[in-house]
Structures are given as C-alpha cells and as structure tokens.
Motif scaffolding. Structure first.
Motif: not given
Length: 506
Positions: A391-398, A276-282, A265-274, A401-404
C-alpha cells in the motif's frame, strides 16, 4: 609455502561470504514488478549499415540509423541497469520520413530502415534469453498520409470523414488519416495484424498509442481476441487526454494497464527544480485511488517521447539535472505503478519539444552516477515486494520534505524525499517500535526514541529508501567472528614469514 599463503588469504573471504549469503525466495513474477526501458528505435543504436538509406544524423526529422540489430547489441547494457522489460516505438513499415514509426504504410511488415522480420524475431528471442520481456507499440487508429488504402475506392469507408488526429495537432501525428475502427473489415484487419506480430515474433505485449481515440467497444473486442492467441498477452493503453476520470472509464475494456499522464505532469513539474512542494504527488495518487473503477495498474514516466526532456526542464529552471533526476527517479521507482524510462535518460539526454527531444543515443557519453542509481533502484524493486505490491501512505509532507510508507505482509519500507533547498527533519510516529530504519541509498540509520519517535533528518535535495527491520544494535557476534578471522589471518602470515626466513637461512 606460497600455496599456504594464498589459502590463508582466501579463507576469511570464503567464510565471510558463507556467513552473509541468504536464500532469497522468488515470488511469482507479475507485470506489477516490471520496470520498462522505452526505445525510439531509429535513435538508439545503429547496428547495421546495410539499412542506412537516406540517413542524416544532422536532420532531426530524418532517419538517424538506429535499428533492431543495434538494440540486440545493447540488450546487456539495458539489463545491467536492472530493467526487466523493453518497449519499442512502432517498427511497422512507414512512408518516407517516418523515423518515429507513426506514418504506417504496411501494418504487417518491418520498416526497412530497422531491419527485417527475422531481425524482429531474433530480438524477441534475445530478450527472452535474458529473462526480460518486450513490448511493441501497436497502432490501430490512423495511417500515414501516403497509405495505399487512401487510393482504393472500395476502402473509402475504412477512414472517418473527420480526423481527431488533426484536432490534436500533436507533432508527427497531426492531420493523419483516422481509421474507422467501427468498420467490421477494418476491425478484422487490425485483429489479424495484431495476431501476426504475436505469432510471428513471440512479443509479450503491445503499447497502444492514443487508446483514448478509439471506442471502448473496439478495445474490448481487441483484448478478447489477442488473449485467445496468448492469454498472458499484456496490453498497455495510452489515453492522451490524461485525466484520472477518463483513464478510469477505459478500465472495463480489458486493457491491462494505462499510462498515467497525471503522474508524468505532476512529477516532472515537481522535481524539475528545488524548493517545490511535494503535495501534488500524493494528491494524484489519492485522486486515482478514490476514482470509481480506477485502473489497477498504471505506467509512470518522467520523460515522454511527445514532450521536452525532463533534463531540459531542469536546465531551464537553473538546476543540476543529475540531482533532479535522482530525486525524480526515486519517486518514479517507489510509488505505485510500473516505472518507464525513456532511452537516454541515464546520460541524461537533453532536448526540447519533438523531434529535438529524440536525439541519437550517445554511448560514448555515460553518466556512471545515474547508471549506478538506476541499478540500485531496480535492485531494490526486485528485493523488496513492498515497493511493488505494498500500500502507499503519506506519513509526512511539509516544507519540501515528503515521507511515504509502503507495507506488504510483514515488510515495511519508507521513502523520504527532500526537495527543499535546506536540511529538513521529520518526526515519524506511525511506524513499528523497537525497530530501526536502514537507508538503502545513502546508508543512513535511524532508531526511535524512548517514546517511539523516529527523528529523520534529510540533507537538501536528497532521497533515501529505508527498510524497517529489527534493531540489531552492534552485532558483537559478527564483530567477534570477523576479529577472530583477522587474527587467524595475521597469525598465519607471521608463521609463513618465519618459516620462509628459516628456509632462507638454511
């Protein structure tokens, strides 16, 4: 002379190949490292016309002709994209019109439109020959509305009085007779049916539809039983309600993995259009990680057989589906869990709500860009354990642009996804110093500043996967070697040419 010329031409390539070949240690293969290609059997490939009874490709609710033979013929196609496992929609015998496999009429027979038990055995054998695995979708909680048991008085208590399937109202599953899995006879029958498919075909696991509609006690007993038949047998549960807490409550049942509806649900809603913030993914990952008894292994999807296609979502949002797929697939293949891709996504197949989302696969229409992208993603998963085990760590999200970061033992990988409509830059500090970030998808190279800051710039709507490795600078030894080989090649060609001219004069 011609032989000498040929040898001189081949030598540089042989030497270069020898220089760059490295021994790669193979780690023990686990389900965590698999990637799945999910197939709706009737809609994939028609390999035999002998079973095309009442087939109508123009009717989305009718059989279209896909069968087990067709899947066998396309196994190399699936393997070339790098997938390690295929999963099939139910192949059990269905009542008329049950192209999707959910209107079961016989739990221990193959649907005649799909082939025979011999075909199922041969499919499993061919899958295993290619060092791949295969899952069958196995149904335990309902039957078709025309199942013979419904007319048998002595089996009246094999069904529940009220059907949760009717409450769901989910397409072809709506209103189906709900089996009473608490009934010892029903339970025993289903155990024997499961054992039948395992022993007769050698299948590697079951995809368990609507697992949340069956009691935890049943699944615990079911899991124990099938693992006495095959201790390595894989059980994947699909819990329809989908929230993390409900999924986690099923962890104790002995099922090995669960499909992550929250991810889908979160990935399809996030990536369906440019844009969109990526906060929900993490956030979804954090919720899962913080949940007590959270499942150890999840299967993630963008497309699902019970919903409209991701391609349709992107098109309706007014965006290029290829670009949208590349960003979504990058996250799908690099985040924790097993990625599963629905057949036709690589075209990419379009379609609205079921059954419109389940069009016939068209192998004449191929998208080389997406095919190569899938090949690369699967290759990276195989080569770098940090992507599947780290492991999976979020380095940046703004600002889109999100970096993991994913770390496993001494290996560190960085995944960067820019879902913004503009170029974005991130200053990364929580990474090893005196190293370099080498991009595996876009061939970028990022080195840290004197202060140890990696300044990562990403163009709009792009994604890359970086490996953190020692900073090689310019590889002068290699450059010198290559230059020497090239000069040797040129000198050899000159010598041969001179001798040829002298030979012609004489």
């Amino acid at each position: 002379m011609r032989k000498l010329t040929t040898i001189l031409i081949i030598i540089p390539f042989l030497l270069l190949g020898a220089l760059t070949t490295e021994a790669v240690e193979k780690e023990e293969r686990t389900w965590q490292g698999e990637s799945v290609y999910h197939i709706m059997v009737d809609r994939f490939m028609n390999g035999s016309n002998s079973n095309d009874h009442n087939v109508d490709p123009k009717d989305p609710k009718a059989y279209h002709g896909g069968d087990l033979q067709g899947i066998i013929e396309k196994l190399d196609y699936i393997k070339k994209m790098g997938f390690t496992t295929i999963s099939l929609s139910p192949i059990m015998a269905n009542q008329p019109g049950g192209f999707h496999g959910h209107w079961v009429e016989d739990f221990t027979s193959v649907e005649e439109h799909f082939g025979t038990l011999a075909d199922a055995k041969r499919l499993v054998e061919e899958v295993h020959k290619r060092d791949m695995k295969i899952l069958f979708e196995f149904i335990v909680n309902y039957t078709g509305q025309q199942h013979p048991w419904l007319n048998e008085q002595q089996k009246a208590d094999w069904f529940q009085d009220e059907s949760p399937q009717e409450q769901e109202g989910e397409g072809w599953k709506s209103g189906l007779p709900d089996l009473n899995t608490a009934n010892p006879e029903v339970k025993q029958y289903l155990f024997e049916a499961a054992e039948f498919w395992i022993t007769e075909t050698g299948v590697d696991g079951f995809w368990l539809d609507s697992a949340g509609e069956v009691s935890k006690e049943f699944w615990s007993d079911f899991s124990q039983h099938v693992k006495t038949v095959d201790e390595d047998f894989f059980l994947l549960g699909e819990v329809q309600s989908g929230d993390i807490q409900t999924i986690a409550s099923n962890q104790s049942t002995g099922l090995d993995a669960f499909m992550s509806v929250p991810f889908s649900q979160s990935a399809s809603e996030t990536f369906k259009q440019a844009g969109q913030p990526l906060n929900e993914l993490y956030s979804v990952w954090e919720q899962s990680k913080q949940q007590e008894n959270a499942p150890k292994l999840m299967v993630n999807v963008l497309d699902h057989a019970s919903s409209e296609r991701f391609t349709r979502m992107a098109v309706e949002a007014g965006h290029n589906p290829i670009t949208r797929w590349k960003l979504g697939l990058t996250y799908l293949f690099t985040s924790p869990g097993i990625p599963s891709v629905l057949y036709g996504s690589e075209i990419p197949l379009d379609g609205g709500e079921p059954p419109a989302n389940l069009g016939m696969m068209n192998f004449k229409v191929q998208n080389e860009e997406l095919n190569r992208y899938l090949e690369k993603l699967n290759s990276i998963r195989k080569e770098f354990p940090a992507i599947t085990k780290g492991d999976f760590v979020e380095l940046y999200n703004k600002d889109g642009l999100a970096v993991f970061k994913r770390t496993y033992e001494d290996q560190t990988m960085v995944i960067a996804i820019n879902n913004s409509t503009k170029t974005r830059v991130a200053n990364l500090t929580n990474l090893p110093g005196d190293m370099q970030m080498r991009g595996l998808m876009l061939d970028g190279l990022v080195r840290p500043s004197d202060q140890g800051v990696y300044k990562l710039g990403m163009d709009r709507e792009t994604a890359d996967i970086f490996v953190i490795e020692p900073d090689q600078g310019l590889n002068w030894a290699f450059i010198s070697f290559a230059g020497g080989i090239f000069l040797l090649f040129v000198a050899g060609v000159i010598v041969v040419s001179v001798k040829n001219r002298q030979s012609d004069k004489s």
